[in-house]
Design a protein around this motif. Sequence first.
Motif, PDB file in Angstrom:
ATOM      1  N   ASP A  11       0.777  -1.246   0.000  1.00  0.00           N
ATOM      2  CA  ASP A  11       0.000   0.000   0.000  1.00  0.00           C
ATOM      3  C   ASP A  11       0.810   1.298   0.000  1.00  0.00           C
ATOM      4  O   ASP A  11       0.464   2.250   0.723  1.00  0.00           O
ATOM      5  N   GLN A  13       0.802   4.026  -1.600  1.00  0.00           N
ATOM      6  CA  GLN A  13      -0.126   4.714  -2.497  1.00  0.00           C
ATOM      7  C   GLN A  13      -0.223   6.192  -2.148  1.00  0.00           C
ATOM      8  O   GLN A  13       0.047   6.594  -1.004  1.00  0.00           O
ATOM      9  N   SER A  51       0.759  -4.444  -3.208  1.00  0.00           N
ATOM     10  CA  SER A  51      -0.681  -4.432  -2.926  1.00  0.00           C
ATOM     11  C   SER A  51      -1.168  -2.996  -2.925  1.00  0.00           C
ATOM     12  O   SER A  51      -0.418  -2.068  -2.609  1.00  0.00           O
ATOM     13  N   GLN A  52      -2.424  -2.828  -3.320  1.00  0.00           N
ATOM     14  CA  GLN A  52      -3.069  -1.516  -3.287  1.00  0.00           C
ATOM     15  C   GLN A  52      -4.479  -1.677  -2.735  1.00  0.00           C
ATOM     16  O   GLN A  52      -5.224  -2.559  -3.182  1.00  0.00           O
ATOM     17  N   ASP A  53      -4.828  -0.823  -1.764  1.00  0.00           N
ATOM     18  CA  ASP A  53      -6.242  -0.671  -1.432  1.00  0.00           C
ATOM     19  C   ASP A  53      -6.946  -0.233  -2.712  1.00  0.00           C
ATOM     20  O   ASP A  53      -6.445   0.642  -3.431  1.00  0.00           O
ATOM     21  N   CYS A  69      -8.315   5.818  -1.373  1.00  0.00           N
ATOM     22  CA  CYS A  69      -7.962   4.747  -2.316  1.00  0.00           C
ATOM     23  C   CYS A  69      -9.189   4.178  -3.030  1.00  0.00           C
ATOM     24  O   CYS A  69      -9.364   2.963  -3.147  1.00  0.00           O
ATOM     25  N   CYS A 145      -2.210  -2.471   7.684  1.00  0.00           N
ATOM     26  CA  CYS A 145      -2.092  -3.397   6.548  1.00  0.00           C
ATOM     27  C   CYS A 145      -0.774  -4.162   6.525  1.00  0.00           C
ATOM     28  O   CYS A 145      -0.743  -5.322   6.114  1.00  0.00           O
TER      29      CYS A 145
END
Length: 199
Positions: A11, A13, A51-53, A69, A145
């Motif tokens: 994450d 981001q 990984s990305q929300d 996100c 996370c």
Amino acid sequence: MKTTKALVIVDVQNDFVEGGALGVAGGNRVAAGIVDFLRLHPDEYALIATSQDWHIDPGEHFSTWPVHCVAGTPGAALVTPLAEALAALHVPVLHFHKGQYDDGYSAAHATPAGATDEGDATLAELLENEGITEVDVVGIATDHCVRATATDLAAEKRPYAQRVKVLADLVAGVSPEVSQQLLDEGFAQANVVVRVSGN
């Protein structure tokens, strides 16, 4: 000797670094640190996963946290310097989305970006399928996370479960106190090793 080690970047981001909708103090430092780490260790990993929300309709999640996100928005994108660094690597880089319809804290259960089939392998499954026996975890946020991802991977009955490591200098948390407690003892209680990236 071929490596069987993977790096999981959680994450990193735009919405989770300073100035984002849910910015974490130290987020930009961590992003820059990961970019430097990738430059210094280009061949250490058999694969790298991000990984990305990627929230579409996450239920009660947005009553707990500010809206962040949202799928397809600039805030959900990887921080630009990291995205550019990943694109320049010569090892496989795999992207995963999570939290489309729930909180989605753990990247262990994330599915490949753009996946529409419920049968697609999760990150945890793919790591085993690719012969991974060791996993390093970095990213944002230590106490949410990153914690969920590392502890879930360590709890899996898979070859890498006994060798999950959090790189303490490449994470940033929402709560400094909770994050430090995790790094000092909480991760160890979940069978997750804590090291700094130089070790």
